[in-house]
Design an enzyme around this catalytic site. Structure first.
Site, PDB file in Angstrom:
ATOM      1  N   SER A 256       0.855  -1.187   0.000  1.00 44.44           N
ATOM      2  CA  SER A 256       0.000   0.000   0.000  1.00 44.44           C
ATOM      3  C   SER A 256       0.892   1.239   0.000  1.00 44.44           C
ATOM      4  O   SER A 256       2.115   1.145   0.126  1.00 44.44           O
ATOM      5  CB  SER A 256      -0.896   0.007   1.234  1.00 44.44           C
ATOM      6  OG  SER A 256      -0.122   0.336   2.375  1.00 44.44           O
ATOM      7  N   LYS A 257       0.245   2.380  -0.132  1.00 45.77           N
ATOM      8  CA  LYS A 257       0.942   3.675  -0.197  1.00 45.77           C
ATOM      9  C   LYS A 257       1.941   3.854   0.930  1.00 45.77           C
ATOM     10  O   LYS A 257       2.950   4.525   0.781  1.00 45.77           O
ATOM     11  CB  LYS A 257      -0.106   4.789  -0.090  1.00 45.77           C
ATOM     12  CG  LYS A 257      -0.661   5.219  -1.419  1.00 45.77           C
ATOM     13  CD  LYS A 257      -1.413   6.520  -1.202  1.00 45.77           C
ATOM     14  CE  LYS A 257      -1.838   7.257  -2.410  1.00 45.77           C
ATOM     15  NZ  LYS A 257      -2.032   6.732  -3.649  1.00 45.77           N
TER      16      LYS A 257
END
Ligand code: GLU
Length: 496
Positions: A256-257
């Site tokens: 994820s980010k």
């Protein structure tokens, strides 16, 4: 459509950017199509009218184009199975729904969201399981249906799923998967507004587009048994399925980010080149085998690709490895290609060659950049660090490593040597024509001898004065590429 022709598809929902997980799915489908001389279809799954955006569709298409994953049928290309956006295929879904109605494999469900909510709450309160729907309208008496219809009550269509037995398939990646039918509820196929649900549209599209292999992320595994039930209800043969494990972050949690870049365009902006991204994504989840070189072009990947070697366990994204693969591609690239990558980066900073620098073999920006890249050789390993590596070739206000300056230049000895070197060069090198590396070297060696110094005692301070760094490419080649006026100027300036 020929029986044996492989037809695969990438079916993004345009609700965000092209994530590396999606890019890998697209890549594996593309590699398989190209390896099998099959067809790669791009289908846009935009039935979620609220979340689908034109900007997201553009970003996905840009990402695929940047990666070089060209599709044979789809947006902008057309093809025999179009249209290729689900929002334009409503008549196809309507026809399939009619087929299900004729076969009595669907029923109308009049339950409102509030009613479903209430019954779910009641099931929870009583400690009963609730798995999405309780079959309420499946048993609705005909008179009740007629009454609801007469009242114009909105209704969706649900599939009559088999209450017992098992549904299974042999997954290309993860092997046999089996689900008890009793856990698959009568899910909706067409919503009250007439739009198909994801599961229904996917099945209808994969079938009508002649898709032979559905290769997708394993977040869809739980949808597959229901999709198989739709195939069965329509009397259609399902395609083969292969579910690829998700991509994890370095900490083995879903990527994820928070781990860093996740969209393909972020990687592009960080200086990753498409060949390297494709190469790395291919390695992620595919055991190429220890024997082979991991650095491969798309052509090499196509040749080697095999569905049998797709890993069934999740792979962790390794940012350092991507950087490494990127540097390997840059090193192996031909000079024209390297120059084409470098020129816009330099242009964006407004850095360009000035003939007053008098660099041998350089007549314009192209020839000068060729010289610099040849000088960097394998040290040109990232588009992102290139400006830092080249800044002192273009600007006088280049950054200077303070520690190197203190050690080599700042003392009286350093300054004296640099002053002597500047004078020796000014005297020995002709002012009206470019000097080559050998000429600079001769001046340095001659002065060293005359002053009873080791050549290094001149070279080290000169390197810091000319480049700002304690390390560089061969210093005489650097001098040649800077040109006499700048070499003498910088040495004098450093001497103070
Ligand atoms: N549109 C789905 C998604 O973006 C993919 C559907 C599929 O591959 O079956 O997750």
């Amino acid at each position: 459509m020929s029986e044996n022709l492989v037809r695969v598809r990438f079916a993004p929902s345009p609700t965000g950017y092209l994530h590396v997980g999606g890019a890998r799915t697209a890549l594996f489908n593309w590699l398989y199509a190209r390896n099998q001389q099959g067809v790669f279809v791009l289908r846009i799954e935009d039935t979620d009218r609220e979340r689908s955006t034109a900007a997201s569709l553009d970003a996905i298409i840009r990402g695929l184009e940047w990666l070089g994953l060209d599709w044979d049928e789809g947006p902008g290309k057309g093809g025999p199975c179009g249209p290729y956006a689900q929002s334009e295929r409503l008549p196809v879904y309507r026809a399939a729904l009619r087929e299900l109605q004729d076969r009595d494999r669907v029923y109308r469900c009049f339950c409102s969201d509030e009613e479903l909510e209430r019954r779910m709450q009641a099931a929870k309160d009583e400690g009963r399981a609730w798995d999405g729907y309780d079959g309420h309208c499946r048993r609705l008496p005909a008179a009740q249906i007629a009454a609801y219809e007469a009242a114009g009550r909105p209704a969706c269509w649900r599939l009559r799923t088999p209450p017992t037995g098992v549904t299974f398939w042999y997954d290309i990646v993860v092997g046999k998967r089996e689900f008890q039918n009793e856990v698959i509820t009568d899910r909706v196929v067409v919503k009250a507004d007439g739009f198909p649900t994801y599961n229904f549209a996917v099945v209808v599209d994969d079938h009508t587009m002649g898709i032979t292999h559905v290769l997708r992320g394993d977040d869809h595994v739980s949808n597959t048994p229901f999709q198989l039930m739709i195939y069965d209800a329509l009397g259609w043969t399902p395609p083969k399925f292969g579910h690829m494990p998700m991509i994890l972050g370095p900490d083995r949690k879903r990527l994820s980010k928070r781990h860093g870049a996740v969209s393909v365009e972020e990687f592009r902006d960080q200086g990753i080149i498409p060949q390297a991204m494709v190469n790395y994504l291919a390695l992620l989840g595919w055991s190429i085998g220890a024997s082979g070189d991991e650095v491969m072009t798309s052509e090499g990947l196509i040749k080697k690709f095999s569905l049998k070697k797709v890993n069934s366990s999740p792979a962790a994204f390794d940012y350092d490895k991507l950087e490494h693969i990127n540097s390997q591609h840059l090193k192996r690239m031909d000079p024209d290609h390297r120059r084409a990558l470098a020129l816009p980066i330099l242009a964006a900073r407004g850095w360009s060659y000035d003939p007053a620098w008098q660099v041998p073999g350089a007549s314009d920006q192209h020839t000068y950049v060729d010289r610099l890249l040849a000088l960097l050789g394998g040290r040109f390993s990232s588009l992102r660090t290139l400006p830092d590596q080249l800044v002192f070739f273009f600007r006088e206000d280049f950054p200077v490593d303070a520690e190197a300056w203190r050690q080599q230049v700042a003392g009286a000895a350093g300054r004296e040597r640099l002053a002597a070197l500047a004078e020796a060069m000014d005297r020995a090198l002709p002012a009206d024509r470019p000097a080559g590396a050998a000429a600079y070297e001769e001046v340095v060696r001659e002065l060293a001898e005359r002053s009873q110094l080791a050549a290094g005692e001149l070279i080290h301070p000169a390197r810091v004065a000319l480049t700002g760094q304690g390390r560089s490419a061969g210093i005489f080649e650097v001098m040649e590429a800077l040109g006499r006026p700048r070499v003498v100027g910088r040495l004098r300036r450093a001497a103070g």
